[in-house]
Design an enzyme around this catalytic site. Structure first.
Site, short mmCIF file in Angstrom:
data_model
loop_
_atom_site.label_atom_id
_atom_site.label_comp_id
_atom_site.label_asym_id
_atom_site.label_seq_id
_atom_site.Cartn_x
_atom_site.Cartn_y
_atom_site.Cartn_z
CG HIS A 177 4.30 -51.45 11.40
ND1 HIS A 177 5.54 -51.14 11.91
CD2 HIS A 177 4.51 -52.17 10.27
CE1 HIS A 177 6.47 -51.65 11.11
NE2 HIS A 177 5.87 -52.25 10.10
CG HIS A 205 7.56 -55.61 1.71
ND1 HIS A 205 8.31 -56.57 2.35
CD2 HIS A 205 6.89 -54.95 2.70
CE1 HIS A 205 8.12 -56.50 3.67
NE2 HIS A 205 7.25 -55.51 3.90
#
Length: 363
Positions: free
Chosen positions: A155, A276
């Site tokens: 992020h 993920h």
């Protein structure tokens, strides 16, 4: 000469007189000014009860110990040894055992830079700084915390835009924690703050460096590849523009377009999405970094109605499996974990380097 120089004994300046020697290197005795060897009198591993080698009998340096002479003449050998030692020692089974050598190295090198050829010092300082950050992170990270730390790295770096060269790995995440897409990252930041405080006592590390290295360490801790992250980034003091991160609801076309604006190919998109596999998104063991993400994408468990399997993954994850170009790489990584590790490592390095502003390492 003239009484101003003396040879080093086994317990004085072991940081240089007892450096690990890489294969095919030769012994080169070094004599340092008395004032230097006197000022930096580090105990040798054999006489320091708190040193890692004393705690772990199987700990051994790589190869015989090195004594240097004519440092400038043999700079390539000695710098390789210094660089190698700053990273780790090796157990008898071949695994790395972290020590505080990087921190010791930083203190030594910053105070004796006149001993090193100007072209060689930056590389060695870089290795020592990286080792210092890695060792501090390994003291606070755990597998349960790894997913959050890796998410923070994505992020912070994921805001990069090739159009205006804004965003990237720059520490701006510290000013963006109140954004909806960053919910929960304040916990990961607190984990890193403890380690960074310790490093800052040695040298002022940037948050950009710290987060970039932390993401790589999180992957490695959970069984993933060792990712060669560089340090030397500078921090910004303001948030990046909003709306730069890929949204969870994007379809495959939207994802490919978003990542293309950041400079990534479809293959790199699919490789980075493999992150993920960590966390609670339902792709295998949440604390193991492997290629289970791709295997489960091929199974499409969310297609089964009335089942908890419908909760697996994000809409953007599922969209990858519906796109022919993405599906090609999903199949490759599902069948070849080594290939996935290699491509993820390369894509991660690119991710944390794009948009970064680097300090001048010239001495």
């Amino acid at each position: 000469k003239n009484g101003r120089f003396r040879s080093l004994d086994s317990s004085t300046m072991w940081m240089t007189s007892s450096l690990p020697l890489l294969p095919n290197q030769q012994h080169h005795p070094l004599q340092l000014p008395y004032s230097v060897s006197h000022a930096f009198s580090f105990p040798s591993p054999s006489t320091t009860s708190g040193f890692a080698a004393r705690q772990n009998p199987s700990l051994r340096p790589h190869g015989p110990r090195l004594q240097l002479e004519n440092f400038y003449q043999h700079s390539s050998d000695s710098i390789s040894s210094l660089h190698h030692m700053a990273r780790c020692y090796e157990n008898s089974d071949g695994s790395c055992y972290s020590t505080s050598s990087g921190r010791r190295m930083l203190l030594f090198m910053s105070s004796t830079s006149f001993l090193f050829p100007p072209h060689a010092l930056p590389e060695t300082l870089h290795a020592a700084k990286l080792s210092t950050i890695q060792n501090s992170l390994r003291a606070v990270l755990s597998k349960a915390k790894a997913a959050g730390v890796l998410r923070m790295a994505f992020h912070d770096a994921g805001t990069y835009d090739t159009k205006d060269h804004s965003g990237g790995m720059n520490g701006s995440i510290l000013y963006e924690l109140d954004r909806p897409e960053n919910v929960g990252l304040s916990k990961s930041l607190k984990i890193l703050e403890k380690a960074k405080t310790e490093v800052d006592e040695i040298y002022q590390a940037s948050w950009a460096d710290f987060i970039a290295v932390a993401g790589a360490e999180a992957v490695f801790l959970c069984g993933g590849p060792a990712i060669p992250v560089k340090v030397g980034r500078l921090d910004v003091r303001k948030p990046d523009p909003v709306g730069k991160l890929p949204q969870e609801t994007l379809d495959a076309v939207g994802l490919k377009s978003c990542f293309q604006r950041k400079g990534f190919s479809t293959q790199e998109l699919v490789a980075l999405s493999g992150a993920h596999t960590l966390g609670s998104k339902g792709f295998g063991n949440p604390n193991v970094f492997d290629n289970a993400y791709y295997k489960i994408l091929l199974e499409k468990p969310w297609s089964a109605s009335g089942s908890m399997s419908s909760m697996i993954g994000l809409p953007s994850d599922r969209a990858l499996a519906e796109d022919d170009e993405c599906l090609r790489w999903i199949k490759v990584y599902a069948g070849d974990q080594v290939k996935f590790f290699d491509d993820f490592s390369s894509a991660y390095v690119k991710l944390v380097d794009l948009g970064a502003v680097w300090r001048n390492d010239k001495v």
